[in-house]
Design a protein around this motif. Structure first.
Motif, short mmCIF file in Angstrom:
data_model
loop_
_atom_site.label_atom_id
_atom_site.label_comp_id
_atom_site.label_asym_id
_atom_site.label_seq_id
_atom_site.Cartn_x
_atom_site.Cartn_y
_atom_site.Cartn_z
N THR A 1 -4.51 -10.09 -10.76
CA THR A 1 -4.45 -10.32 -12.20
C THR A 1 -3.21 -9.64 -12.79
O THR A 1 -3.29 -8.65 -13.50
N ILE A 2 -2.06 -10.22 -12.49
CA ILE A 2 -0.77 -9.63 -12.85
C ILE A 2 -0.17 -10.33 -14.06
O ILE A 2 -0.01 -11.55 -14.05
N PHE A 3 0.17 -9.53 -15.06
CA PHE A 3 0.92 -10.05 -16.20
C PHE A 3 2.41 -9.89 -15.94
O PHE A 3 3.20 -10.80 -16.15
N LYS A 4 2.78 -8.69 -15.47
CA LYS A 4 4.20 -8.42 -15.19
C LYS A 4 4.31 -7.29 -14.17
O LYS A 4 3.54 -6.33 -14.23
N VAL A 5 5.26 -7.43 -13.27
CA VAL A 5 5.57 -6.36 -12.31
C VAL A 5 6.84 -5.66 -12.75
O VAL A 5 7.89 -6.29 -12.88
N ALA B 1 4.04 -0.36 -6.82
CA ALA B 1 4.50 -1.20 -7.92
C ALA B 1 3.84 -0.76 -9.21
O ALA B 1 2.64 -0.43 -9.23
N ILE B 2 4.63 -0.77 -10.28
CA ILE B 2 4.11 -0.53 -11.62
C ILE B 2 3.80 -1.90 -12.20
O ILE B 2 4.71 -2.72 -12.40
N ILE B 3 2.52 -2.15 -12.45
CA ILE B 3 2.08 -3.49 -12.82
C ILE B 3 1.32 -3.47 -14.13
O ILE B 3 0.45 -2.61 -14.33
N ILE B 4 1.67 -4.42 -14.99
CA ILE B 4 0.90 -4.66 -16.19
C ILE B 4 -0.12 -5.74 -15.86
O ILE B 4 0.26 -6.85 -15.47
N THR B 5 -1.40 -5.40 -15.99
CA THR B 5 -2.43 -6.37 -15.63
C THR B 5 -2.74 -7.28 -16.82
O THR B 5 -2.49 -6.94 -17.98
#
Length: 121
Positions: free
Chosen positions: A27-31, A97-101
């Protein structure tokens, strides 16, 4: 949920090359930034290389000129090309990874399970 899965580790002779890959899925919005760390037996985990979402890179002094980090943003994938490998490069390599979910747009730092790289002399 988000998962990072590494591949490409193995056994190689000194002077050889390996290429690691790490794919982020879920459920990735942005990596945002991605990177590689390594940990050898008895040692602390150390940073190997990082790359921002705009492909700015940073390397540990011990791997500069030998390792190259890159990424494919369309595939949420980060790579680590390792050349001129030395026995002291032997370690478990983990991607991060820094991920925005997508759920509430929260930001987390995720880790892969690690892949073994062994360099024989």
């Amino acid at each position: 949920q988000v998962q990072l899965v590494e591949s490409g580790g193995g056994l190689v002779q000194a002077g050889g090359s390996l290429k690691l890959s790490c794919v982020a899925s879920g459920t990735i919005f942005k990596v945002n930034a991605m990177g590689w760390y390594r940990q050898a037996p008895g040692n602390q985990r150390e940073l190997v290389a990082t790359i921002t979402d705009s492909s700015s890179t940073n390397y540990a002094d011990s791997v500069k000129g030998r390792f190259t980090i890159s990424r494919d943003n369309a595939k949420n994938t980060v790579f680590l090309q390792m050349n001129s490998l030395k026995p002291e490069d032997t370690a478990v390599y983990s991607c991060t990874a820094i991920i925005i979910t997508t759920a509430a747009l929260n930001t987390y730092k995720y880790w892969g399970q690690g892949t073994q790289v062994t360099v024989s002399s």
